[in-house]
Structures are given as structure tokens and as C-alpha cells.
Design a protein around this motif. Structure first.
Motif, PDB file in Angstrom:
ATOM      1  N   PHE A 140      -0.494   9.988 -20.483  1.00 18.68           N
ATOM      2  CA  PHE A 140       0.927   9.780 -20.397  1.00 18.68           C
ATOM      3  C   PHE A 140       1.595  10.164 -18.907  1.00 18.68           C
ATOM      4  N   TYR A 147      12.837  15.176 -20.720  1.00 16.69           N
ATOM      5  CA  TYR A 147      12.187  16.654 -21.419  1.00 16.69           C
ATOM      6  C   TYR A 147      11.905  17.535 -20.304  1.00 16.69           C
ATOM      7  N   GLY A 166      -0.870  19.709 -25.711  1.00 21.18           N
ATOM      8  CA  GLY A 166      -1.117  18.233 -25.296  1.00 21.18           C
ATOM      9  C   GLY A 166      -0.555  18.236 -23.854  1.00 21.18           C
ATOM     10  N   THR A 167      -1.301  18.499 -23.038  1.00 16.72           N
ATOM     11  CA  THR A 167      -0.413  18.575 -21.537  1.00 16.72           C
ATOM     12  C   THR A 167      -0.371  17.476 -20.906  1.00 16.72           C
ATOM     13  N   GLY A 168      -1.292  16.411 -21.206  1.00 19.05           N
ATOM     14  CA  GLY A 168      -1.255  15.082 -20.351  1.00 19.05           C
ATOM     15  C   GLY A 168      -1.384  15.494 -18.827  1.00 19.05           C
ATOM     16  N   LEU A 172       4.060  20.251 -17.844  1.00 19.97           N
ATOM     17  CA  LEU A 172       4.890  21.508 -18.451  1.00 19.97           C
ATOM     18  C   LEU A 172       4.220  22.356 -18.070  1.00 19.97           C
ATOM     19  N   ASP A 188      -5.514  19.454 -24.382  1.00 19.78           N
ATOM     20  CA  ASP A 188      -5.661  18.378 -24.676  1.00 19.78           C
ATOM     21  C   ASP A 188      -6.762  17.731 -25.299  1.00 19.78           C
ATOM     22  N   ASN A 189      -6.650  16.648 -26.267  1.00 21.81           N
ATOM     23  CA  ASN A 189      -7.816  16.308 -27.098  1.00 21.81           C
ATOM     24  C   ASN A 189      -8.188  15.155 -26.212  1.00 21.81           C
ATOM     25  N   ASN A 190      -7.613  14.732 -25.134  1.00 25.52           N
ATOM     26  CA  ASN A 190      -8.216  13.603 -24.372  1.00 25.52           C
ATOM     27  C   ASN A 190      -8.809  14.004 -23.077  1.00 25.52           C
ATOM     28  N   THR A 213      -9.424  20.510 -26.364  1.00 25.17           N
ATOM     29  CA  THR A 213      -9.540  20.631 -27.639  1.00 25.17           C
ATOM     30  C   THR A 213      -8.513  20.130 -28.630  1.00 25.17           C
ATOM     31  N   ASP A 214      -8.522  20.267 -29.753  1.00 23.37           N
ATOM     32  CA  ASP A 214      -7.733  19.858 -31.028  1.00 23.37           C
ATOM     33  C   ASP A 214      -6.828  20.865 -30.993  1.00 23.37           C
ATOM     34  N   LEU A 215      -5.437  20.824 -30.678  1.00 23.93           N
ATOM     35  CA  LEU A 215      -4.445  21.658 -30.703  1.00 23.93           C
ATOM     36  C   LEU A 215      -4.412  22.624 -29.795  1.00 23.93           C
ATOM     37  N   ASN A 227       5.132  18.605 -26.228  1.00 22.99           N
ATOM     38  CA  ASN A 227       5.596  17.498 -26.319  1.00 22.99           C
ATOM     39  C   ASN A 227       4.799  16.436 -27.052  1.00 22.99           C
ATOM     40  N   TRP A 230       5.604  10.732 -30.169  1.00 20.60           N
ATOM     41  CA  TRP A 230       6.652  11.074 -31.146  1.00 20.60           C
ATOM     42  C   TRP A 230       6.813   9.679 -32.042  1.00 20.60           C
ATOM     43  N   ALA A 242      -1.050   8.600 -26.564  1.00 22.93           N
ATOM     44  CA  ALA A 242       0.003   9.603 -26.196  1.00 22.93           C
ATOM     45  C   ALA A 242       1.216   9.499 -26.925  1.00 22.93           C
ATOM     46  N   MET A 250      -0.685  14.839 -35.910  1.00 14.57           N
ATOM     47  CA  MET A 250      -0.690  15.779 -34.984  1.00 14.57           C
ATOM     48  C   MET A 250       0.642  16.813 -35.233  1.00 14.57           C
TER      49      MET A 250
HETATM   50  C1  LIG Z   1       3.881  12.401 -25.172  1.00 13.86           C
HETATM   51  S1  LIG Z   1       2.215  12.884 -24.330  1.00 13.86           S
HETATM   52  C2  LIG Z   1       2.751  14.712 -23.541  1.00 13.86           C
HETATM   53  C3  LIG Z   1       2.202  14.824 -22.317  1.00 13.86           C
HETATM   54  C4  LIG Z   1       2.799  15.950 -21.257  1.00 13.86           C
HETATM   55  N1  LIG Z   1       2.876  17.072 -22.237  1.00 13.86           N
HETATM   56  C5  LIG Z   1       4.111  15.818 -20.870  1.00 13.86           C
HETATM   57  O1  LIG Z   1       5.157  16.414 -21.543  1.00 13.86           O
HETATM   58  O2  LIG Z   1       4.096  14.848 -20.177  1.00 13.86           O
HETATM   59  C6  LIG Z   1       1.565  13.833 -25.644  1.00 13.86           C
HETATM   60  C7  LIG Z   1      -0.004  14.388 -25.556  1.00 13.86           C
HETATM   61  O3  LIG Z   1      -0.629  15.038 -26.629  1.00 13.86           O
HETATM   62  C8  LIG Z   1      -2.013  14.868 -26.365  1.00 13.86           C
HETATM   63  N2  LIG Z   1      -2.389  14.846 -27.896  1.00 13.86           N
HETATM   64  C9  LIG Z   1      -2.479  14.325 -29.035  1.00 13.86           C
HETATM   65  N3  LIG Z   1      -2.855  14.722 -29.885  1.00 13.86           N
HETATM   66  C10 LIG Z   1      -3.532  15.919 -29.543  1.00 13.86           C
HETATM   67  C11 LIG Z   1      -4.339  17.144 -30.226  1.00 13.86           C
HETATM   68  N4  LIG Z   1      -4.474  16.805 -31.876  1.00 13.86           N
HETATM   69  N5  LIG Z   1      -4.590  18.196 -29.587  1.00 13.86           N
HETATM   70  C12 LIG Z   1      -4.178  18.245 -28.169  1.00 13.86           C
HETATM   71  N6  LIG Z   1      -3.656  17.164 -27.661  1.00 13.86           N
HETATM   72  C13 LIG Z   1      -3.115  15.927 -28.228  1.00 13.86           C
HETATM   73  C14 LIG Z   1      -1.985  13.366 -25.718  1.00 13.86           C
HETATM   74  O4  LIG Z   1      -3.314  13.205 -25.364  1.00 13.86           O
HETATM   75  C15 LIG Z   1      -0.908  13.274 -24.938  1.00 13.86           C
HETATM   76  O5  LIG Z   1      -1.621  13.793 -23.662  1.00 13.86           O
END
Ligand SMILES: C[S@@+](CC[C@H](N)C(=O)[O-])C[C@H]1O[C@@H](n2cnc3c(N)ncnc32)[C@H](O)[C@@H]1O
Length: 324
Positions: A140, A147, A166-168, A172, A188-190, A213-215, A227, A230, A242, A250
Motif C-alpha cells: 500500500f 490519515y 498492518g504496517t504496509g 505509521l 503485516d501478513n504480507n 504475522t496475522d494481526l 489503518n 477499508w 491492502a 480483518m
Molecule cells: C490500508 S493498508 C495500510 C498500510 C499502512 N499501515 C499505512 O497506513 O500506510 C492495510 C495493511 O494491512 C495489512 N493487512 C491486511 N490484513 C492483515 C492481517 N490479517 N494481519 C496483518 N496485516 C494485515 C495489508 O497487508 C496492508 O499492508
């Protein structure tokens, strides 16, 4: 690929569209720049229309993508050996990993890969950070900045440890660190995002853990920032993950369990656009129901109007301050 027809500069957009609509894939063997022009001409013949329900818009976009993706170019290793083709080796290595043989890719996808590489090299300047972050392909990109302003403008409670879920790109986490939070753990899970965040944070001189990891990571935090994707709809491509979160899975899981990862007296900062409600994909009040179901309550909210080019009129992004 079914019905592959080799085409070159002599084909008109009209004929190309007719062949594609009959089910053919067009393998381009002409000049690369002319292929781009043909793709643009095809795009003009099927303009991206707005209007109608979210589902109708998405159906039209998927059909448009199907047609435009039928124009493909040969990749030899990761080289395009066509006249006036750019060197795409680094861009393709970054997007696809090491080259594995020859294949054909949609020109539209390849242009996306090239664009992503350019964005990664150039970076995105984030005013709230006073610096650039460099998104990787499939991560992302913070081209909308409202934001980040919300996170910077929020009064910071006493925080020793924060999580960024979900740090991308790691944006943040960098902002929290810049605001003086001593310890931040990002997840992040990606895997692409994990690598990207590590690289950005190192470049910015931010010391933070980044965990795939997941969450949530292990332990508890005084502040949990998230974030999330959405739009509660099915992701159709890898790049959608993303932004799209099928059935709000999620978001629901985050709100259901965030309280278990908070230190006593801690806060959750959830950043969410109201597009889901505007599109009729989430009932009014459903979000607050999820908050309550997770044993959380709203301690405050701050709204911002997105300023990026694709923002819908009336769209609001909100930072929800939640406590257990
Ligand atoms: C809208 S992006 C936000 C990225 C970043 N935090 C920012 O604000 O620019 C959402 C992020 O959540 C991650 N994500 C989605 N599902 C997730 C999960 N179950 N666990 C961890 N990260 C997750 C995505 O890979 C993506 O990087």
C-alpha cells in the motif's frame, strides 16, 4: 492461452477490440511504444464509468480489465525484446522474483510493474513525516496523506510500547517513533510489506521490530494503531489485499481481540474511511456494534476529509480512539 493471435503495429484499435471481444488474446510483436498507444486507444473505447452501485462499478471495472489484459507482450527472462522497449529487468525482478523462463504478460500489468518500480525509486513524500517512504510492488502506497496527519495531530497518551497492525510501508511506525514512542512493533501478513517496512524504517533510522504475522505480535502495548483495508468486498487481485477486506474479516478480528493486547489504560487508534457505509457495504452502526462486541468503547473521534485525487465527495476518514 486460448486463441492467441500474433499482432503488430498494423492492427487498428477497432479490429483489436473485435478480436478480444471474440475471445482472442493478442500477442504483440511490434514496437513497444505503439503497443502502449494501442492499449490507450482500447482504454478510450471502454471508458471507466462511475455511477451505479458499488457492485455494478466493480463488475464494469473487472470487464474492462479483462479486455485490456488481453493485449500481452512476450517476456524473455525478464526482458522485453521489442523495438523501443525499456529495460524492465529490475522492475520485473522486484515484482515477480527471479525470472523463470519465457512467458507473456498483459502489457497493462507490465506498465503497472514499471510504474511501481518508479514509485519505489522516487518514493512518496509524506508531509507529516517530513520524509519519503518507498513502497514496494504490492504494498500500500501512502499517496493519500490525511490519515498520517490524523496520527500526528492526535494527543499522545503515556506510551512506552505501541503496535502498528498492518504496517504496509512502515509509515505509521515511523510517525509514532518520530513522536517519541520508545518501542514500536509493526506487523503485516504480507511478506512484501514486511520487507518494505524493514527497508523504509532502516533508511529513516527508526529502530522498530517488524513481524510477519496475522494481526498482533506477542505481548501487550499501551497504544495499538491500525489503518486496515477499508472496503468490505472480495479482493480480486494480489494488489487488492491492502484495500479490500472480505466481509470485514480483518476489521472484525482486530476489534474482537485488540483489547486482549492492550495494557491497562491503553488506547486503540483505528483509522477508517466511511466509504463502506457510503457504498452500502456496511450498515450504519455496524462498526460501533463491532467495537462494543470487542469490549471496547469510543473515547473520541477525529475526522478528516481525504484530499487525494480518487477521493469520493463527502468521504470522511476517521481516527477512532478506543479504550477497553
Ligand atoms: C490500508 S493498508 C495500510 C498500510 C499502512 N499501515 C499505512 O497506513 O500506510 C492495510 C495493511 O494491512 C495489512 N493487512 C491486511 N490484513 C492483515 C492481517 N490479517 N494481519 C496483518 N496485516 C494485515 C495489508 O497487508 C496492508 O499492508
Amino acid at each position: 492461452m486460448d486463441h492467441v493471435i500474433t499482432v503488430d503495429d498494423s492492427i487498428s484499435a477497432h479490429r483489436a477490440l473485435r478480436l478480444i471481444r471474440r475471445g482472442s488474446t493478442l500477442l504483440w510483436k511490434g514496437d513497444f511504444q505503439n503497443a502502449k498507444q494501442l492499449l490507450a486507444a482500447l482504454g478510450r473505447r471502454i471508458p471507466a464509468e462511475r455511477g451505479g452501485s458499488f457492485q455494478a462499478q466493480r463488475r464494469r471495472a473487472a470487464e474492462r480489465a479483462r479486455v485490456l489484459n488481453a493485449l500481452v507482450v512476450p517476456l524473455v527472462g525478464h526482458q522485453v525484446l521489442l523495438r523501443r522497449a525499456p529495460d524492465v529487468r529490475t522492475a520485473c525482478d522486484q515484482a515477480y522474483g527471479p525470472a523463470q523462463g519465457d512467458r507473456a504478460v498483459p502489457l497493462r500489468e507490465l506498465l503497472g510493474v514499471i510504474g511501481a518500480h518508479q514509485l519505489r525509486v522516487r518514493g512518496v513524500y509524506v508531509p507529516a513525516l517530513g520524509a519519503r517512504v518507498h513502497p514496494h510492488y504490492g504494498v500500500f502506497a501512502p499517496t493519500r496523506s490525511e490519515y498520517a496527519d490524523l496520527v500526528v495531530g492526535q494527543p499522545l497518551p503515556r506510551v512506552r510500547t505501541a503496535f502498528d497492525i498492518g504496517t504496509g510501508t512502515g509509515l505509521l511506525t515511523a510517525l509514532l517513533s518520530k513522536r517519541g514512542v520508545p518501542e514500536v512493533v509493526a506487523t503485516d501478513n504480507n511478506p512484501r510489506a514486511v520487507e518494505c517496512a524493514r527497508e523504509n524504517l532502516a533508511r529513516l533510522g527508526v529502530r522498530a521490530g517488524v513481524v510477519e504475522t496475522d494481526l498482533f505480535p506477542a505481548g501487550r502495548a499501551d497504544l495499538i494503531v491500525c489503518n486496515p483495508p477499508w472496503i468490505p468486498a472480495v479482493p480480486l487481485t494480489m494488489l487488492d489485499h491492502a484495500v479490500y477486506d472480505e466481509d470485514s474479516r480483518m476489521l472484525r478480528a482486530f476489534l474482537r481481540t485488540a483489547g486482549e493486547h492492550l495494557e491497562p489504560g491503553g488506547e486503540v487508534w483505528l483509522i477508517l474511511s466511511d466509504l463502506a457505509e457510503r457504498f452500502g457495504l456496511r450498515e450504519q452502526g455496524e462498526l460501533l456494534e463491532m467495537v462494543r462486541a470487542g469490549g471496547l468503547r469510543v473515547a473520541g473521534r477525529t475526522d478528516a476529509v481525504p484530499r487525494h485525487g480518487r477521493a469520493r465527495s463527502g468521504e470522511l476518514t476517521t481516527l477512532w480512539r478506543l479504550t477497553a
